[in-house]
Design a protein around this motif. Structure first.
Motif, PDB file in Angstrom:
ATOM      1  N   UNK A 213      -2.599  41.642  19.032  1.00 44.49           N
ATOM      2  CA  UNK A 213      -3.515  42.783  19.175  1.00 44.49           C
ATOM      3  C   UNK A 213      -3.434  43.691  17.953  1.00 44.49           C
ATOM      4  N   UNK A 214      -2.190  43.958  17.530  1.00 44.05           N
ATOM      5  CA  UNK A 214      -1.992  44.829  16.364  1.00 44.05           C
ATOM      6  C   UNK A 214      -2.575  44.157  15.125  1.00 44.05           C
ATOM      7  N   UNK A 215      -2.350  42.840  15.044  1.00 42.19           N
ATOM      8  CA  UNK A 215      -2.874  42.084  13.904  1.00 42.19           C
ATOM      9  C   UNK A 215      -4.396  42.189  13.850  1.00 42.19           C
ATOM     10  N   UNK A 216      -5.013  42.051  15.022  1.00 41.68           N
ATOM     11  CA  UNK A 216      -6.464  42.157  15.126  1.00 41.68           C
ATOM     12  C   UNK A 216      -6.924  43.525  14.625  1.00 41.68           C
ATOM     13  N   UNK A 333       7.858  53.570  10.099  1.00 37.03           N
ATOM     14  CA  UNK A 333       6.939  54.569   9.550  1.00 37.03           C
ATOM     15  C   UNK A 333       5.501  54.075   9.648  1.00 37.03           C
ATOM     16  N   UNK A 334       5.295  52.802   9.308  1.00 37.57           N
ATOM     17  CA  UNK A 334       3.914  52.311   9.217  1.00 37.57           C
ATOM     18  C   UNK A 334       3.314  51.930  10.569  1.00 37.57           C
ATOM     19  N   UNK A 335       4.080  51.242  11.408  1.00 34.94           N
ATOM     20  CA  UNK A 335       3.503  50.772  12.670  1.00 34.94           C
ATOM     21  C   UNK A 335       3.035  51.919  13.569  1.00 34.94           C
ATOM     22  N   UNK A 340      -1.437  54.752  16.104  1.00 35.59           N
ATOM     23  CA  UNK A 340      -2.117  56.043  16.227  1.00 35.59           C
ATOM     24  C   UNK A 340      -3.609  55.927  15.927  1.00 35.59           C
ATOM     25  N   UNK A 341      -3.960  54.892  15.151  1.00 31.09           N
ATOM     26  CA  UNK A 341      -5.357  54.772  14.744  1.00 31.09           C
ATOM     27  C   UNK A 341      -6.105  53.707  15.553  1.00 31.09           C
TER      28      UNK A 341
END
Lengths: 537, 69
Positions: A213-216, A333-335, A340-341
């Protein structure tokens, strides 16, 4: 835990078994350490030593460890010192096994800290603290201020000053560490892995779905943002630095190799210990390959396509390297910025970090088994006493790592010396043990027993000649680099940096302790051998 | 104005990282290889009768001592 003599009805479907094997290999190395290292070494260039190490060392050595473990187990040994003694009956060989105890126990000391970070972030997402942070970080144009997330993470782990993370009470790193430590301790102490295994049958596929899902989400961001992000990760040459120039860095080769070992749990002393409990007819060849394949898929196809591109999109190329002060910190930090977006980001964020925590806890539970095996078979202690003793040692180690939090120096030092250097040394010894002492033919016959696949015969030659030579060349290159350059000099840092020196001193103390235990075990084994000889006469 | 300048610099540096032909090759080979390897392993396990009884991971291996207490 599963009774190996019974059919596997309890595992449900065959796919369930595959998920269990895959899930066992997935851990923090896939989603946090690998992207951190790839960022440090210009992404695409890093993939070359990475895959070379996978083919020349990772896969062959994983097979070798499963085979040597089962070979030692059939002769009554379960710990690395015991298994080494069974394969190479010389006075020194059990003492080399100290690395097979030091590596998993040493890694456990900082791994449990990372576990605590995962649990904390899951909690922060669940309770809406991350959402609140996201609101603060949201700029007028809809973009996210990375500094807010960086500062939050830095403050949470105490990266400014030593001792900053040692605040008890509230939602602090110390509180979460103690919760994690207690959870690990109870699970290991009471042998309650069965429950968590079954839970992981659902949790691991869920982690993969969550990662997909995150990859998508990352790949469906505007292409003009995604393209350079993918370029940063996969381009073999970067601006101002040719591929050849990047490949000349021997530390990159060393760390790529160590990542393969870390990720596949090869050179840890863990696989060899667990394989010693297997039966003669079990399939070590396909078990090992499936586990490695599942791990590589999660690492390269998911970890590689998520964390680095996301980091690039949200932080930019320069900042990626700055954030990756320790190999593990980048994802924290990044994930959260990615979550959030995206729609349902709070829920997906919670799920991702919680599942990562579960993946980590299944790995950390297994890390103490090699030392438990020695305490039981070598000193005759029962499991609970062994776990209590190790719990005390690892608690001191974890507190040490947490206390010296400025710049995550202690964590990085442990990760380099225990999670890279000693893994490397143990892997080298094991290639010699398999290829030259046990013998490639005998070793391959052990791998073939009960196997559904027949591994290529050249793997034997590889383990005998190519793998040790490859390890030696990288090692020599690294020594030369340490000798000739000041930048990133890990040996000089021991004397120049107080925290690095203390961390290495701590590792030495633990090593001496384990050597003492091995000495006592060897004495008991020798007496046992004499008694058996007398009986047989 | 400063922000605009920063964005321009970032955009320029991002362009420097555009996925090159070599990048496409490395990405497709890397992701493709690990995906195919996993797919092959899954097929092999599913296609081999009785294999699930012989397949193990460290999470499901019993170190015997755990139940002794």
């Amino acid at each position: 835990m599963t009774d190996l003599t019974k059919p596997r009805e309890s595992w449900g479907t065959r796919l369930g078994v595959i998920m269990a094997v895959m899930g066992s290999a997935v851990g923090l190395g896939n989603f946090l350490r690998f992207p951190g290292l790839a960022a440090k070494y210009e992404g695409g260039a890093f993939m070359i030593p990475y895959f070379v190490a996978l083919f020349l060392l990772g896969l062959p050595l994983a097979w070798a460890e499963w085979a040597m473990g089962r070979y030692g187990g059939a002769r009554g040994y379960n710990s690395t010192p015991g298994i080494f003694r069974a394969i190479w009956p010389r006075r020194f060989s059990p003492y080399v096994g100290v690395i097979g105890l030091l590596v998993p126990v040493g890694i456990y000391m900082y791994y449990v800290v990372l576990e605590a970070w995962c649990l904390a972030y899951a909690w922060f997402f669940l309770t809406g603290r991350m959402a609140g942070l996201g609101q603060v970080a949201r700029l007028a144009d809809g973009s996210i201020n990375k500094q807010v997330f960086q500062d939050f993470f830095g403050s949470f782990i105490g990266s400014a000053n030593d001792g900053d993370a040692m605040v008890l009470g509230g939602q602090t790193a110390l509180t979460f560490l103690l919760i994690c430590f207690l959870a690990n301790f109870v699970l290991i102490y009471r042998g309650l892995s069965k429950g968590i295994e079954k839970f992981c049958l659902i949790a691991m596929p869920a982690l993969v779905v969550c990662a997909l899902l995150v990859l998508l989400r990352v790949l469906t961001l505007p292409w003009e943002k995604v393209n350079p992000a993918l370029g940063f990760m996969w381009n073999p040459d970067v601006e101002g630095k040719s591929l050849l120039e990047s490949l000349k860095n021997s530390k990159m080769w060393l760390e790529a190799t160590s990542q393969i070992f870390f990720s596949l749990s090869v050179g840890f002393g863990i696989i060899i210990t667990y394989a010693s409990y297997l039966k003669r007819e079990d399939d070590v060849a396909l078990s090992s390959l499936t586990s490695c394949a599942g791990n590589e898929f999660c690492e390269v196809a998911l970890g590689g396509l998520i964390t680095i591109p996301a980091a690039f999109i949200f932080l930019g190329a320069t900042a990626v390297a700055e954030v990756a002060d320790s190999s593990f910190t980048l994802g924290f930090v990044t994930l959260p910025m990615v979550f959030e977006s995206m729609p349902l980001g709070q829920f997906v964020g919670f799920l991702f970090f919680f599942l990562l925590f579960l993946a980590a806890i299944t790995s950390s539970i297994s890390m103490l088994q090699p030392a438990i095996a020695l305490l039981e078979e070598g000193l005759g202690l029962n499991r609970k006493t062994s776990v209590a003793m190790l719990g005390f040692i690892t608690l001191i180690g974890a507190m040490f790592v947490l206390y010296f939090s400025a710049g995550a120096t202690a964590l990085a030092t442990f990760d380099f010396w225990v999670g890279t250097f000693f893994i490397f040394v143990l892997a080298l010894f094991q290639t010699v043990l398999f290829g030259w002492v046990l013998g490639a033919e005998k070793g391959l016959a052990e791998i073939d027993r009960g196997a559904a696949i027949r591994i290529p015969r050249w793997i034997g030659y590889m383990l005998k000649y190519v793998s040790p030579a490859y390890l030696l060349v990288i090692f020599a290159g690294w020594i030369w680099q340490q000798w000739t350059t000041e930048e990133g000099n890990m040996i000089k840092a021991i004397f120049a940096d107080r925290v690095v020196g203390l961390s290495v001193g701590f590792i030495v103390l633990v090593t001496v302790f384990f050597l003492f235990l091995i000495g006592q075990s060897v004495r008991r084994w020798t007496i046992r051998d004499h008694q058996r000889q007398e009986v047989s006469l | 104005m400063n922000e605009l300048a920063t964005m321009l610099v970032l955009a320029q540096s991002a362009d420097g990282y555009r996925l090159s032909a070599g990048g496409w090759v490395v990405m497709i080979l890397s992701v493709g290889f690990v995906t195919l390897l996993l797919a092959w392993c899954i097929w092999k396990v599913l296609a081999t009768p009785g294999e699930t009884n012989k397949l193990h991971a460290q999470a499901d291996i019993d170190p015997h001592d755990a139940d002794a207490e």
